[in-house]
Motif scaffolding. Structure first.
Motif, PDB file in Angstrom:
ATOM      1  N   VAL A 292     -84.001 -37.352  39.853  1.00  0.00           N
ATOM      2  CA  VAL A 292     -82.247 -37.570  40.032  1.00  0.00           C
ATOM      3  C   VAL A 292     -82.788 -39.098  40.802  1.00  0.00           C
ATOM      4  N   VAL A 293     -82.353 -40.325  39.748  1.00  0.00           N
ATOM      5  CA  VAL A 293     -82.615 -40.939  39.860  1.00  0.00           C
ATOM      6  C   VAL A 293     -80.775 -42.256  40.221  1.00  0.00           C
ATOM      7  N   ARG A 294     -79.866 -41.556  40.273  1.00  0.00           N
ATOM      8  CA  ARG A 294     -78.584 -41.543  40.813  1.00  0.00           C
ATOM      9  C   ARG A 294     -77.880 -40.977  40.615  1.00  0.00           C
ATOM     10  N   LEU A 295     -76.570 -40.913  42.007  1.00  0.00           N
ATOM     11  CA  LEU A 295     -75.626 -39.962  41.726  1.00  0.00           C
ATOM     12  C   LEU A 295     -74.845 -41.053  41.680  1.00  0.00           C
ATOM     13  N   GLU A 296     -73.299 -40.778  41.150  1.00  0.00           N
ATOM     14  CA  GLU A 296     -72.448 -41.891  40.020  1.00  0.00           C
ATOM     15  C   GLU A 296     -70.979 -41.656  40.439  1.00  0.00           C
ATOM     16  N   PRO A 297     -70.531 -41.736  41.486  1.00  0.00           N
ATOM     17  CA  PRO A 297     -68.991 -41.168  41.527  1.00  0.00           C
ATOM     18  C   PRO A 297     -67.801 -41.415  40.131  1.00  0.00           C
ATOM     19  N   VAL A 298     -67.241 -40.251  40.278  1.00  0.00           N
ATOM     20  CA  VAL A 298     -66.244 -39.621  38.820  1.00  0.00           C
ATOM     21  C   VAL A 298     -65.076 -40.460  38.897  1.00  0.00           C
ATOM     22  N   ASP A 299     -64.191 -41.449  38.495  1.00  0.00           N
ATOM     23  CA  ASP A 299     -63.059 -40.834  38.156  1.00  0.00           C
ATOM     24  C   ASP A 299     -61.708 -40.943  37.296  1.00  0.00           C
ATOM     25  N   ALA A 300     -60.973 -40.533  36.924  1.00  0.00           N
ATOM     26  CA  ALA A 300     -59.760 -39.542  36.503  1.00  0.00           C
ATOM     27  C   ALA A 300     -59.475 -40.805  35.573  1.00  0.00           C
ATOM     28  N   ILE A 301     -59.276 -41.101  34.583  1.00  0.00           N
ATOM     29  CA  ILE A 301     -58.249 -41.931  33.193  1.00  0.00           C
ATOM     30  C   ILE A 301     -57.645 -41.451  32.833  1.00  0.00           C
ATOM     31  N   VAL A 302     -56.045 -41.540  33.455  1.00  0.00           N
ATOM     32  CA  VAL A 302     -55.325 -41.686  32.387  1.00  0.00           C
ATOM     33  C   VAL A 302     -54.035 -42.544  31.946  1.00  0.00           C
ATOM     34  N   GLY A 303     -53.520 -41.892  31.197  1.00  0.00           N
ATOM     35  CA  GLY A 303     -52.585 -42.808  29.899  1.00  0.00           C
ATOM     36  C   GLY A 303     -51.455 -42.869  30.661  1.00  0.00           C
ATOM     37  N   PRO A 304     -50.474 -44.794  30.531  1.00  0.00           N
ATOM     38  CA  PRO A 304     -49.444 -44.485  31.116  1.00  0.00           C
ATOM     39  C   PRO A 304     -48.110 -43.715  31.042  1.00  0.00           C
ATOM     40  N   ALA A 305     -48.067 -43.140  30.372  1.00  0.00           N
ATOM     41  CA  ALA A 305     -46.656 -41.889  30.282  1.00  0.00           C
ATOM     42  C   ALA A 305     -47.439 -40.796  31.269  1.00  0.00           C
ATOM     43  N   HIS A 306     -48.436 -40.862  31.530  1.00  0.00           N
ATOM     44  CA  HIS A 306     -48.913 -39.408  32.663  1.00  0.00           C
ATOM     45  C   HIS A 306     -48.464 -40.026  34.897  1.00  0.00           C
ATOM     46  N   PRO A 307     -47.855 -38.629  35.070  1.00  0.00           N
ATOM     47  CA  PRO A 307     -47.166 -38.377  35.815  1.00  0.00           C
ATOM     48  C   PRO A 307     -48.444 -38.993  37.641  1.00  0.00           C
ATOM     49  N   LEU A 308     -49.966 -38.569  36.620  1.00  0.00           N
ATOM     50  CA  LEU A 308     -50.522 -39.365  37.771  1.00  0.00           C
ATOM     51  C   LEU A 308     -50.973 -40.655  37.953  1.00  0.00           C
ATOM     52  N   ALA A 309     -50.183 -41.674  37.082  1.00  0.00           N
ATOM     53  CA  ALA A 309     -51.037 -42.799  36.786  1.00  0.00           C
ATOM     54  C   ALA A 309     -50.191 -43.508  37.889  1.00  0.00           C
ATOM     55  N   GLY A 310     -49.415 -43.516  38.124  1.00  0.00           N
ATOM     56  CA  GLY A 310     -49.321 -45.158  39.664  1.00  0.00           C
ATOM     57  C   GLY A 310     -50.267 -44.206  40.680  1.00  0.00           C
ATOM     58  N   ALA A 311     -51.005 -43.245  41.482  1.00  0.00           N
ATOM     59  CA  ALA A 311     -52.002 -42.527  42.555  1.00  0.00           C
ATOM     60  C   ALA A 311     -52.372 -43.773  42.429  1.00  0.00           C
ATOM     61  N   ALA A 312     -53.379 -43.803  44.019  1.00  0.00           N
ATOM     62  CA  ALA A 312     -54.204 -44.713  44.609  1.00  0.00           C
ATOM     63  C   ALA A 312     -55.808 -44.089  44.118  1.00  0.00           C
ATOM     64  N   GLU A 313     -55.464 -42.808  44.341  1.00  0.00           N
ATOM     65  CA  GLU A 313     -56.362 -41.662  44.851  1.00  0.00           C
ATOM     66  C   GLU A 313     -55.879 -40.344  44.360  1.00  0.00           C
ATOM     67  N   LEU A 314     -56.908 -38.794  43.432  1.00  0.00           N
ATOM     68  CA  LEU A 314     -56.651 -38.416  43.668  1.00  0.00           C
ATOM     69  C   LEU A 314     -57.385 -37.072  44.036  1.00  0.00           C
ATOM     70  N   ARG A 315     -57.151 -35.925  44.423  1.00  0.00           N
ATOM     71  CA  ARG A 315     -57.836 -34.743  44.591  1.00  0.00           C
ATOM     72  C   ARG A 315     -58.726 -33.676  43.261  1.00  0.00           C
TER      73      ARG A 315
ATOM     74  N   PRO B 155     -50.403 -38.059  26.712  1.00  0.00           N
ATOM     75  CA  PRO B 155     -49.837 -37.418  27.766  1.00  0.00           C
ATOM     76  C   PRO B 155     -50.273 -36.583  28.592  1.00  0.00           C
ATOM     77  N   GLU B 156     -50.980 -35.564  28.250  1.00  0.00           N
ATOM     78  CA  GLU B 156     -50.916 -34.406  29.913  1.00  0.00           C
ATOM     79  C   GLU B 156     -52.312 -34.784  29.763  1.00  0.00           C
ATOM     80  N   ARG B 157     -52.910 -35.173  28.917  1.00  0.00           N
ATOM     81  CA  ARG B 157     -54.378 -35.365  28.551  1.00  0.00           C
ATOM     82  C   ARG B 157     -55.436 -36.931  29.988  1.00  0.00           C
ATOM     83  N   VAL B 158     -56.153 -36.283  30.896  1.00  0.00           N
ATOM     84  CA  VAL B 158     -56.930 -36.900  31.457  1.00  0.00           C
ATOM     85  C   VAL B 158     -59.121 -36.463  31.325  1.00  0.00           C
ATOM     86  N   ALA B 159     -59.426 -38.229  31.315  1.00  0.00           N
ATOM     87  CA  ALA B 159     -60.436 -37.946  31.410  1.00  0.00           C
ATOM     88  C   ALA B 159     -61.108 -38.471  32.649  1.00  0.00           C
ATOM     89  N   ILE B 160     -62.773 -38.215  32.362  1.00  0.00           N
ATOM     90  CA  ILE B 160     -63.628 -37.816  33.281  1.00  0.00           C
ATOM     91  C   ILE B 160     -64.647 -38.771  33.525  1.00  0.00           C
TER      92      ILE B 160
END
Length: 309
Positions: A154-177, A229-234
């Motif tokens: 293993v060379v690198r452990l990289e954090p992952v983010d959630a990518i959401v569209g503007p209409a997703h209900p979680l779009a305005g969150a500062a962070e998510l579990r 709107p309901e889709r999320v990318a990681i």
């Protein structure tokens, strides 16, 4: 008697797993193909190597005698290929997982490893096939558990983010579990059985996932997120999003999932250039803190965590 190394490799994998299906998966062939290779080997040797039933296979006495020299034969073949190619001017490293931009990481490493050049592989299967044939010296990308023919670090452990569209209900969150994504659909660039990390991530956190029909690159993938709107990318946190995109990047915390990038090579490769590349990886991980891991704050699939122990 001339042994077919593909048949010998099938035998060794089946002996290690005591299961033809799992062995076939490690070799990226069908179970039927693996069974045929072993049957041909038994006919050529004139002995039965396995006792078979509906649920498992077990080595016969002849199979137990054959196993160790068979492993030695595979190692010797790999060494012979390496020696024949020793005079090549550069070390060939192929990368895969291009949607996640692996060049961001391996590019920084090879800058300090003289004589290394980067190429492209379609996926892990293509890379391991090329390694097995001696066409490349190493690979770089996401490496799930593989058979004993290969080694990786293993060379690198990289954090992952959630990518959401503007209409997703979680779009305005500062962070998510990760658990906050329940009720959304994790949009995947390929079938989950080809995406070890996303498969384990969605199962562990109880998330729903759907695979895209075809991977046409990052821009097309993100367009599909924006359209539904309901889709999320990681995605790993360092993957750049297009300029002026309406998509939101939301860090995942409590715990933060980590995506493991690894260097992969064929066991028994004595190349000095490969040794230099591995040293360069070690230096990069130390200087950049790429392997920082805290079990109280981070999440890793079990296989990755075991690699760090």
């Amino acid at each position: 008697m001339d042994l077919d190394l593909a048949q010998v490799r099938a035998f060794v994998a089946a002996a290690r797993e005591s299961h033809f299906g799992r062995a076939a998966g490690q070799l990226f062939i069908s179970q039927q193909a693996l069974s045929k290779r072993i049957a041909r080997l038994e006919r050529q040797l004139g002995v039965r190597l396995f006792d078979r039933d509906k649920h498992s296979v077990a080595l016969t006495e002849a199979g137990r005698r054959f196993l160790e020299p068979a492993q030695q034969a595979l190692a010797a073949a790999g060494f012979a290929v390496t020696e024949a190619r020793r005079e090549r001017r550069s070390l060939r490293v192929d990368v895969w997982g291009h949607l996640y931009a692996p060049m961001r990481t391996i590019g920084l490493v090879v800058e300090n490893a003289l004589g290394a050049e980067l190429g492209l592989s379609r996926d892990l299967v293509a890379a391991t096939t090329a390694l097995g044939r001696g066409e490349i010296d190493a690979g770089f990308g996401r490496v799930p558990p593989l058979g004993e023919e290969f080694e990786h670090q293993v060379v690198r452990l990289e954090p992952v983010d959630a990518i959401v569209g503007p209409a997703h209900p979680l779009a305005g969150a500062a962070e998510l579990r990760p658990a906050d994504l329940r009720g959304s659909t994790i949009w995947c660039p390929a079938a989950l059985d080809r995406l070890d990390f996303l498969d384990r991530f969605t199962i562990h956190f109880g998330l729903d996932a759907v695979a895209a029909s075809v991977n046409l690159g990052l821009d097309h993938f993100l367009d599909q997120i924006r359209a539904e709107p309901e889709r999320v990318a990681i995605l790993p946190s360092g993957v750049p999003l297009p300029e002026n995109t309406p998509l939101s990047r939301v860090p995942l915390t409590r715990p933060t999932p980590l995506y493991a990038w690894s260097l992969l090579w064929r066991r028994g490769n004595p190349s000095r250039s490969l040794d230099a590349l591995r040293r360069s990886c070690d230096e990069a991980t130390t200087q950049r803190g790429w392997l920082d891991y805290d079990a109280t704050r981070h999440w890793l699939p079990d296989a990755d965590r075991a690699t760090l122990d």
